[in-house]
Design a protein around this motif. Sequence first.
Motif, mmCIF file in Angstrom:
data_model
loop_
_atom_site.group_PDB
_atom_site.id
_atom_site.type_symbol
_atom_site.label_atom_id
_atom_site.label_comp_id
_atom_site.label_asym_id
_atom_site.label_seq_id
_atom_site.Cartn_x
_atom_site.Cartn_y
_atom_site.Cartn_z
ATOM 1 N N UNK A 220 0.805 -1.219 0.000
ATOM 2 C CA UNK A 220 0.000 0.000 0.000
ATOM 3 C C UNK A 220 0.839 1.270 0.000
ATOM 4 N N UNK A 221 2.131 1.154 0.327
ATOM 5 C CA UNK A 221 2.974 2.342 0.395
ATOM 6 C C UNK A 221 3.631 2.686 -0.951
ATOM 7 N N UNK A 222 3.320 1.929 -1.988
ATOM 8 C CA UNK A 222 3.894 2.237 -3.303
ATOM 9 C C UNK A 222 3.262 3.532 -3.826
ATOM 10 N N UNK A 223 3.974 4.273 -4.671
ATOM 11 C CA UNK A 223 3.403 5.522 -5.203
ATOM 12 C C UNK A 223 2.188 5.224 -6.076
ATOM 13 N N UNK A 224 1.100 5.951 -5.883
ATOM 14 C CA UNK A 224 -0.090 5.714 -6.717
ATOM 15 C C UNK A 224 0.126 6.177 -8.146
ATOM 16 N N UNK A 225 -0.508 5.486 -9.064
ATOM 17 C CA UNK A 225 -0.553 5.912 -10.459
ATOM 18 C C UNK A 225 -1.852 6.689 -10.649
ATOM 19 N N UNK A 226 -1.709 7.959 -10.985
ATOM 20 C CA UNK A 226 -2.856 8.845 -11.207
ATOM 21 C C UNK A 226 -2.903 9.181 -12.689
ATOM 22 N N UNK A 227 -4.094 9.142 -13.286
ATOM 23 C CA UNK A 227 -4.189 9.412 -14.729
ATOM 24 C C UNK A 227 -5.349 10.346 -15.024
ATOM 25 N N UNK A 228 -5.068 11.329 -15.855
ATOM 26 C CA UNK A 228 -6.097 12.222 -16.374
ATOM 27 C C UNK A 228 -6.754 11.524 -17.564
ATOM 28 N N UNK A 229 -8.032 11.192 -17.402
ATOM 29 C CA UNK A 229 -8.767 10.423 -18.411
ATOM 30 C C UNK A 229 -9.782 11.283 -19.153
ATOM 31 N N UNK A 230 -9.559 12.601 -19.165
ATOM 32 C CA UNK A 230 -10.548 13.525 -19.717
ATOM 33 C C UNK A 230 -10.819 13.283 -21.194
ATOM 34 N N UNK A 231 -9.798 13.009 -21.997
ATOM 35 C CA UNK A 231 -9.970 12.913 -23.450
ATOM 36 C C UNK A 231 -10.791 11.703 -23.887
ATOM 37 N N UNK A 232 -10.696 10.588 -23.167
ATOM 38 C CA UNK A 232 -11.362 9.357 -23.601
ATOM 39 C C UNK A 232 -12.406 8.836 -22.622
ATOM 40 N N UNK A 233 -12.365 9.318 -21.401
ATOM 41 C CA UNK A 233 -13.271 8.765 -20.405
ATOM 42 C C UNK A 233 -14.592 9.489 -20.331
ATOM 43 N N UNK A 234 -15.570 8.807 -19.738
ATOM 44 C CA UNK A 234 -15.446 7.448 -19.207
ATOM 45 C C UNK A 234 -15.905 6.352 -20.172
ATOM 46 N N UNK A 235 -16.159 6.688 -21.430
ATOM 47 C CA UNK A 235 -16.705 5.702 -22.355
ATOM 48 C C UNK A 235 -15.630 4.877 -23.051
ATOM 49 N N UNK A 236 -14.555 5.529 -23.512
ATOM 50 C CA UNK A 236 -13.605 4.876 -24.410
ATOM 51 C C UNK A 236 -12.330 4.365 -23.728
ATOM 52 N N UNK A 237 -12.158 4.616 -22.450
ATOM 53 C CA UNK A 237 -10.937 4.192 -21.754
ATOM 54 C C UNK A 237 -11.250 4.007 -20.275
ATOM 55 N N UNK A 238 -10.827 2.881 -19.693
ATOM 56 C CA UNK A 238 -11.057 2.589 -18.286
ATOM 57 C C UNK A 238 -9.715 2.250 -17.623
ATOM 58 N N UNK A 239 -8.954 3.277 -17.230
ATOM 59 C CA UNK A 239 -7.581 3.057 -16.756
ATOM 60 C C UNK A 239 -7.466 2.220 -15.487
ATOM 61 N N UNK A 240 -8.503 2.204 -14.644
ATOM 62 C CA UNK A 240 -8.419 1.412 -13.416
ATOM 63 C C UNK A 240 -8.255 -0.069 -13.733
ATOM 64 N N UNK A 241 -8.729 -0.501 -14.899
ATOM 65 C CA UNK A 241 -8.576 -1.900 -15.305
ATOM 66 C C UNK A 241 -7.143 -2.226 -15.717
ATOM 67 N N UNK A 242 -6.366 -1.200 -16.029
ATOM 68 C CA UNK A 242 -5.028 -1.419 -16.581
ATOM 69 C C UNK A 242 -3.909 -1.087 -15.595
ATOM 70 N N UNK A 243 -4.268 -0.845 -14.337
ATOM 71 C CA UNK A 243 -3.239 -0.651 -13.319
ATOM 72 C C UNK A 243 -3.198 0.705 -12.666
ATOM 73 N N UNK A 244 -4.008 1.672 -13.153
ATOM 74 C CA UNK A 244 -4.060 2.981 -12.495
ATOM 75 C C UNK A 244 -4.787 2.855 -11.162
ATOM 76 N N UNK A 245 -4.439 3.718 -10.224
ATOM 77 C CA UNK A 245 -5.072 3.718 -8.901
ATOM 78 C C UNK A 245 -6.129 4.807 -8.766
ATOM 79 N N UNK A 246 -5.878 5.949 -9.392
ATOM 80 C CA UNK A 246 -6.795 7.088 -9.304
ATOM 81 C C UNK A 246 -6.968 7.667 -10.699
ATOM 82 N N UNK A 247 -8.208 7.937 -11.071
ATOM 83 C CA UNK A 247 -8.521 8.590 -12.341
ATOM 84 C C UNK A 247 -9.042 9.980 -12.031
ATOM 85 N N UNK A 248 -8.498 10.997 -12.709
ATOM 86 C CA UNK A 248 -8.983 12.364 -12.536
ATOM 87 C C UNK A 248 -9.585 12.852 -13.843
#
Length: 438
Positions: A220-248
Motif C-alpha cells: 500500500x505504500x507504493x506511489x499511486x498511479x494517477x491518470x487524467x482520463x478527460x480525453x477518452x473517459x469514461x466511455x472509451x478508456x477505463x484506466x483502473x482496469x489497466x493498473x491505475x489507482x486514481x482517475x482524474x
Amino acid sequence: MTDETDKPDISGTTPRRRSKPDILEIGGRPLKPSTLMMGHGFDPMLSEGSLKPPIFLTSTFVFESAAAGKRHFEGVTGKRPGGAEGLVYSRFNGPNQEIAEDRLGVWENAEEALTFSSGMSAIATVLLTFVKPGDVIVHSAPLYAATETLIGRILGKFGVSWVDFPAGATPDEIDAVVDKAKAMGRVAMIYLESPANPTNVLVDVEAVSTVRDTHFGTGEDRPPIVIDNTFLGPLWHHPLKHGADIVVYSLTKYAGGHSDLVAGGALGTKAHMTMVRAMRNTIGTILDPHSAWMLVRSLETLELRMERAGQNAEKICTWLRDQPKVEKVVYLGFPETERQADIYRRHCHGAGSTFSLYLKGGEKEAFAFLDALRIAKLAVSLGGTETLASHPAAMTHLSVPDERKKALAISDNMVRISIGVEDADDLIADFEQALAAI
C-alpha cells in the motif's frame, strides 16, 4: 463502453438517499451504466416524489440527534474511516454531489468517486494529498499546461521535483526514468495523461503499472498511479482496469458535455479516496450543488453524445487526412506507429472525438484556417455538443517554454479540434471552406 461482464460496485454509496436498494440487475443480467444513469443513487419518494433530484441549496444540514452529529463528524475528520454517515455541511458533502459521485463511479466501476469545483481543483487536491516537500513526481509528457505549471512551478516552490517520459515511451524508457527519479528522492506519485494533451499520444498504462510494481513492490505504500482520463473517459478508456489507482477528470468536458458547467472528478479505491476526501474537506474544493445537479443531468445522455461525436470524428478525420493542405492528422483511429496501435488495441474502446490537425505552413496558415471556420467555434475546451477548434501553441500551451513545445511537437501549424454532435457532412463542408482560405 462498459464490458458486458462489468457489474458496478456501489458498496460505497449512501443508503440515506434511498428507501429501498437500487435495481442493479434484472434476471441475473447486470444493468448497463447508460441505464443506471436514469435513477441510480436517488429515490424520488425521499424528495416528495420528484422524478429528478432537486437542487439542495443549503449551507448546512440538521442532525437528527447530537449522537448522530458526533458520528458524522467522526467520519468527516477521519477519526472513523469511510466518511460521514450523513449530511454535515456543504464544504464536506451534499445530496447533489453524492448522487453525481455515485453515478460517476458506475462508469469506471470505481469503489468511490469525488467531485470538485474544476478539473484543476481535482488534480491539485489529489497532488496535495500524496506529495510533500522533497518528493519527486514522475509524469508523462506533455500534460495539460496548467497541470505542468502546477507540478513544475507551484509545487516546485515547496521543494517538489519532477522527471518525465514521453507519452508513447517503451517499458525500458519508463523504467529508466523511474530509476532516475528514485535517485532524486522519494517518488510520491506517477502522474499520467492519456492521450496526451494536445498531441493525442497514448500512454501504456499497463507498462507503467508493471514498472512501478517492479521498483516499489505491491504494498500500500507504493506511489499511486494517477491518470487524467478527460480525453477518452469514461466511455472509451477505463484506466483502473489497466493498473491505475486514481482517475482524474475535467468533468467540464465530455461528462458535462454542454459547455455550461465547470467541474472535476477523482475516482479510485476507497482507501485512496478517503485520503483525497480529507484534503478536499480541508481546502474546500468540492463541487457546488447546482453544478452537481447539472452534471447529473448530463450523465443521462453521456453515451449518446460521445458515440455520436466519435462517429463524426472518424468520418471527418478520414476526409481530412487526404486534403492537400493537411500535413497530418493525429487521431487515435489512425495510429502512427505499431507501438501506438498496440496500446490502442489493449487500452481503448474507441478513438474519441478530439484530435490534432497539422496544417502545411505555420501560425499564419493555422490562424487563417481558424478564422475562416463558420460552424466550428474558435474556443478552447473540448467534449461539448458543439465542435471547437483552437491553437494550442498560442492558447492553452502559450505558457510552455518554446524549447519544450518544440520537443513535444506542439508546433505553430497544430490545430486541436474537438468534434461535436452536428451533422458530419456539414462539418466537412465547413473545414473544406476553411482550408480554402489558407
